[in-house]
Design a protein around this motif. Structure first.
Motif, PDB file in Angstrom:
ATOM      1  N   ALA A  47       1.272  -1.271  -0.002  1.00 44.52           N
ATOM      2  CA  ALA A  47      -0.364  -0.261  -0.486  1.00 44.52           C
ATOM      3  C   ALA A  47       0.300   0.926   0.129  1.00 44.52           C
ATOM      4  CB  ALA A  47      -1.457  -0.174   0.941  1.00 44.52           C
ATOM      5  N   GLY A  48       2.492   1.020   0.012  1.00 41.19           N
ATOM      6  CA  GLY A  48       2.993   2.501  -0.185  1.00 41.19           C
ATOM      7  C   GLY A  48       2.801   2.727   1.607  1.00 41.19           C
ATOM      8  N   ILE A  49       3.007   1.879   2.087  1.00 39.31           N
ATOM      9  CA  ILE A  49       3.013   2.471   4.020  1.00 39.31           C
ATOM     10  C   ILE A  49       4.349   2.074   4.139  1.00 39.31           C
ATOM     11  CG2 ILE A  49       2.316   2.429   6.034  1.00 39.31           C
ATOM     12  CD1 ILE A  49      -1.126   2.414   4.606  1.00 39.31           C
ATOM     13  N   THR A  50       5.191   2.742   4.956  1.00 39.89           N
ATOM     14  CA  THR A  50       6.421   2.112   5.583  1.00 39.89           C
ATOM     15  C   THR A  50       5.725   0.988   7.120  1.00 39.89           C
ATOM     16  OG1 THR A  50       7.639   4.075   4.859  1.00 39.89           O
ATOM     17  CG2 THR A  50       8.729   2.908   6.903  1.00 39.89           C
ATOM     18  N   PHE A  51       6.732   0.082   7.582  1.00 37.88           N
ATOM     19  CA  PHE A  51       6.052  -0.770   8.372  1.00 37.88           C
ATOM     20  C   PHE A  51       7.618  -0.801   8.832  1.00 37.88           C
ATOM     21  CE2 PHE A  51       7.221  -4.691  10.278  1.00 37.88           C
ATOM     22  CZ  PHE A  51       5.678  -4.796  10.788  1.00 37.88           C
ATOM     23  N   VAL A  52       6.744   0.188  10.632  1.00 41.49           N
ATOM     24  CA  VAL A  52       8.297   0.232  11.019  1.00 41.49           C
ATOM     25  C   VAL A  52       8.874  -0.876  12.128  1.00 41.49           C
ATOM     26  CG1 VAL A  52       9.140   1.724  12.502  1.00 41.49           C
ATOM     27  CG2 VAL A  52       7.253   2.935  10.968  1.00 41.49           C
ATOM     28  N   GLY A  53       9.771  -1.521  11.766  1.00 42.04           N
ATOM     29  CA  GLY A  53       9.627  -3.602  12.410  1.00 42.04           C
ATOM     30  C   GLY A  53      10.512  -3.653  11.229  1.00 42.04           C
ATOM     31  N   PRO A  54      10.535  -4.750  11.620  1.00 42.82           N
ATOM     32  CA  PRO A  54      11.895  -6.422  11.065  1.00 42.82           C
ATOM     33  C   PRO A  54      11.152  -6.257   9.413  1.00 42.82           C
ATOM     34  CG  PRO A  54      11.421  -7.011  13.090  1.00 42.82           C
ATOM     35  CD  PRO A  54      10.042  -5.730  12.685  1.00 42.82           C
ATOM     36  N   ARG A  55      12.458  -6.491   8.480  1.00 44.21           N
ATOM     37  CA  ARG A  55      12.318  -6.601   7.071  1.00 44.21           C
ATOM     38  C   ARG A  55      11.003  -7.814   7.377  1.00 44.21           C
ATOM     39  NH1 ARG A  55      17.657  -6.973   6.898  1.00 44.21           N
ATOM     40  NH2 ARG A  55      16.914  -8.940   5.629  1.00 44.21           N
ATOM     41  N   THR A  56      10.043  -7.599   5.868  1.00 41.90           N
ATOM     42  CA  THR A  56       9.196  -8.913   5.927  1.00 41.90           C
ATOM     43  C   THR A  56      10.180 -10.265   5.888  1.00 41.90           C
ATOM     44  OG1 THR A  56       8.102  -7.700   4.625  1.00 41.90           O
ATOM     45  CG2 THR A  56       7.758  -9.713   4.674  1.00 41.90           C
ATOM     46  N   GLU A  57      11.752  -9.988   5.081  1.00 41.03           N
ATOM     47  CA  GLU A  57      12.294 -11.874   5.331  1.00 41.03           C
ATOM     48  C   GLU A  57      12.316 -11.850   6.461  1.00 41.03           C
ATOM     49  OE1 GLU A  57      12.191  -9.798   1.963  1.00 41.03           O
ATOM     50  OE2 GLU A  57      12.855  -8.505   3.808  1.00 41.03           O
ATOM     51  N   VAL A  58      12.829 -11.581   7.320  1.00 43.98           N
ATOM     52  CA  VAL A  58      13.565 -11.742   8.867  1.00 43.98           C
ATOM     53  C   VAL A  58      12.180 -12.098   9.481  1.00 43.98           C
ATOM     54  CG1 VAL A  58      13.873 -10.437  11.503  1.00 43.98           C
ATOM     55  CG2 VAL A  58      15.289  -9.440   8.855  1.00 43.98           C
ATOM     56  N   LEU A  59      10.715 -11.449   9.486  1.00 42.77           N
ATOM     57  CA  LEU A  59       9.983 -12.051  10.293  1.00 42.77           C
ATOM     58  C   LEU A  59       9.676 -13.406   9.693  1.00 42.77           C
ATOM     59  CD1 LEU A  59       7.333  -9.084  10.191  1.00 42.77           C
ATOM     60  CD2 LEU A  59       8.542  -9.312  11.617  1.00 42.77           C
ATOM     61  N   GLU A  60       9.815 -13.485   8.464  1.00 40.80           N
ATOM     62  CA  GLU A  60       9.144 -15.168   7.261  1.00 40.80           C
ATOM     63  C   GLU A  60      10.263 -15.638   7.968  1.00 40.80           C
ATOM     64  OE1 GLU A  60       9.499 -13.444   3.281  1.00 40.80           O
ATOM     65  OE2 GLU A  60       6.889 -13.531   3.653  1.00 40.80           O
ATOM     66  N   GLU A  61      11.470 -15.849   8.406  1.00 36.93           N
ATOM     67  CA  GLU A  61      12.637 -16.274   8.851  1.00 36.93           C
ATOM     68  C   GLU A  61      12.189 -17.180   9.965  1.00 36.93           C
ATOM     69  OE1 GLU A  61      16.102 -14.614   7.939  1.00 36.93           O
ATOM     70  OE2 GLU A  61      16.371 -15.902   6.060  1.00 36.93           O
ATOM     71  N   LEU A  62      12.013 -15.781  11.177  1.00 33.57           N
ATOM     72  CA  LEU A  62      11.563 -16.543  12.843  1.00 33.57           C
ATOM     73  C   LEU A  62      10.398 -16.522  12.895  1.00 33.57           C
ATOM     74  CD1 LEU A  62      14.002 -13.163  13.806  1.00 33.57           C
ATOM     75  CD2 LEU A  62      14.748 -16.035  13.203  1.00 33.57           C
ATOM     76  N   GLY A  63       9.416 -16.765  11.965  1.00 37.88           N
ATOM     77  CA  GLY A  63       7.769 -16.841  11.788  1.00 37.88           C
ATOM     78  C   GLY A  63       7.673 -18.026  12.556  1.00 37.88           C
ATOM     79  N   ASP A  64       8.552 -18.661  12.449  1.00 38.78           N
ATOM     80  CA  ASP A  64       8.073 -20.716  12.417  1.00 38.78           C
ATOM     81  C   ASP A  64       9.857 -21.144  13.750  1.00 38.78           C
ATOM     82  OD1 ASP A  64       9.679 -22.886  11.219  1.00 38.78           O
ATOM     83  OD2 ASP A  64       8.609 -21.397   9.564  1.00 38.78           O
ATOM     84  N   ILE A  65       9.257 -21.707  14.316  1.00 41.41           N
ATOM     85  CA  ILE A  65      10.320 -22.457  15.292  1.00 41.41           C
ATOM     86  C   ILE A  65      11.248 -22.728  14.357  1.00 41.41           C
ATOM     87  CG2 ILE A  65       9.858 -24.499  16.011  1.00 41.41           C
ATOM     88  CD1 ILE A  65      11.736 -22.500  18.367  1.00 41.41           C
ATOM     89  N   ILE A  66      11.200 -23.622  13.779  1.00 39.54           N
ATOM     90  CA  ILE A  66      12.448 -25.143  12.800  1.00 39.54           C
ATOM     91  C   ILE A  66      13.054 -23.662  11.700  1.00 39.54           C
ATOM     92  CG2 ILE A  66      12.372 -26.514  10.759  1.00 39.54           C
ATOM     93  CD1 ILE A  66      10.110 -27.394  11.403  1.00 39.54           C
ATOM     94  N   SER A  67      12.718 -22.840  11.116  1.00 44.88           N
ATOM     95  CA  SER A  67      13.084 -21.634  10.179  1.00 44.88           C
ATOM     96  C   SER A  67      14.226 -20.850  11.472  1.00 44.88           C
ATOM     97  CB  SER A  67      12.739 -20.906   9.200  1.00 44.88           C
ATOM     98  OG  SER A  67      11.738 -20.395   9.688  1.00 44.88           O
ATOM     99  N   ALA A  68      13.205 -20.423  13.153  1.00 36.28           N
ATOM    100  CA  ALA A  68      14.518 -19.811  13.555  1.00 36.28           C
ATOM    101  C   ALA A  68      15.143 -20.496  13.824  1.00 36.28           C
ATOM    102  CB  ALA A  68      13.113 -19.176  14.573  1.00 36.28           C
ATOM    103  N   ARG A  69      14.869 -21.808  14.150  1.00 34.55           N
ATOM    104  CA  ARG A  69      16.686 -22.061  14.976  1.00 34.55           C
ATOM    105  C   ARG A  69      17.763 -22.353  13.963  1.00 34.55           C
ATOM    106  NH1 ARG A  69      14.530 -27.302  17.334  1.00 34.55           N
ATOM    107  NH2 ARG A  69      13.226 -25.855  19.243  1.00 34.55           N
ATOM    108  N   ALA A  70      17.399 -22.268  12.895  1.00 37.48           N
ATOM    109  CA  ALA A  70      17.755 -22.476  11.523  1.00 37.48           C
ATOM    110  C   ALA A  70      19.059 -21.799  11.578  1.00 37.48           C
ATOM    111  CB  ALA A  70      17.240 -23.245  10.177  1.00 37.48           C
ATOM    112  N   VAL A  71      18.130 -20.688  11.230  1.00 37.73           N
ATOM    113  CA  VAL A  71      19.041 -19.253  10.989  1.00 37.73           C
ATOM    114  C   VAL A  71      19.418 -18.993  12.867  1.00 37.73           C
ATOM    115  CG1 VAL A  71      18.326 -15.977  11.576  1.00 37.73           C
ATOM    116  CG2 VAL A  71      16.816 -18.020   9.816  1.00 37.73           C
ATOM    117  N   ALA A  72      19.018 -19.524  13.785  1.00 37.28           N
ATOM    118  CA  ALA A  72      19.718 -19.220  14.764  1.00 37.28           C
ATOM    119  C   ALA A  72      21.495 -19.499  15.161  1.00 37.28           C
ATOM    120  CB  ALA A  72      19.302 -19.176  16.544  1.00 37.28           C
ATOM    121  N   MET A  73      21.443 -21.213  14.692  1.00 33.78           N
ATOM    122  CA  MET A  73      22.704 -21.974  14.727  1.00 33.78           C
ATOM    123  C   MET A  73      23.358 -21.336  13.523  1.00 33.78           C
ATOM    124  SD  MET A  73      21.748 -24.487  16.522  1.00 33.78           S
ATOM    125  CE  MET A  73      22.770 -26.108  15.894  1.00 33.78           C
ATOM    126  N   ALA A  74      23.238 -21.177  12.034  1.00 33.35           N
ATOM    127  CA  ALA A  74      23.928 -20.356  11.200  1.00 33.35           C
ATOM    128  C   ALA A  74      24.400 -19.362  11.891  1.00 33.35           C
ATOM    129  CB  ALA A  74      23.012 -20.447  10.273  1.00 33.35           C
TER     130      ALA A  74
END
Length: 74
Positions: A47-74
């Motif tokens: 909509a052209g509105i700035t979301f003041v927060g983490p990038r969408t990609e970060v939210l997706e990576e940390l959105g579930d425990i499995i991917s968040a754990r993989a990110v933390a391990m990396a």
């Protein structure tokens, strides 16, 4: 109604419509609910509105425990 207040937070279209009507150019989602929701961040960007927060990609990576754990391990 149990859960009714929560439903208002999840109506992205209503929030975005109101923001556009009021000529809002950025949304800070606060804590919880919308601040962790990649779909809401994506809707703001579309909509052209700035979301003041983490990038969408970060939210997706940390959105579930499995991917968040993989990110933390990396």
């Amino acid at each position: 109604d149990a859960g009714r207040p929560l439903q208002a937070y999840m109506k992205f279209d209503d929030i975005i419509s109101l923001a556009l009507e009021r000529e809002v150019d950025a949304i800070h989602p606060g804590y919880g609910f919308l601040s962790e929701n990649a779909d809401f961040a994506r809707a703001c960007r579309a909509a052209g509105i700035t979301f003041v927060g983490p990038r969408t990609e970060v939210l997706e990576e940390l959105g579930d425990i499995i991917s968040a754990r993989a990110v933390a391990m990396a």
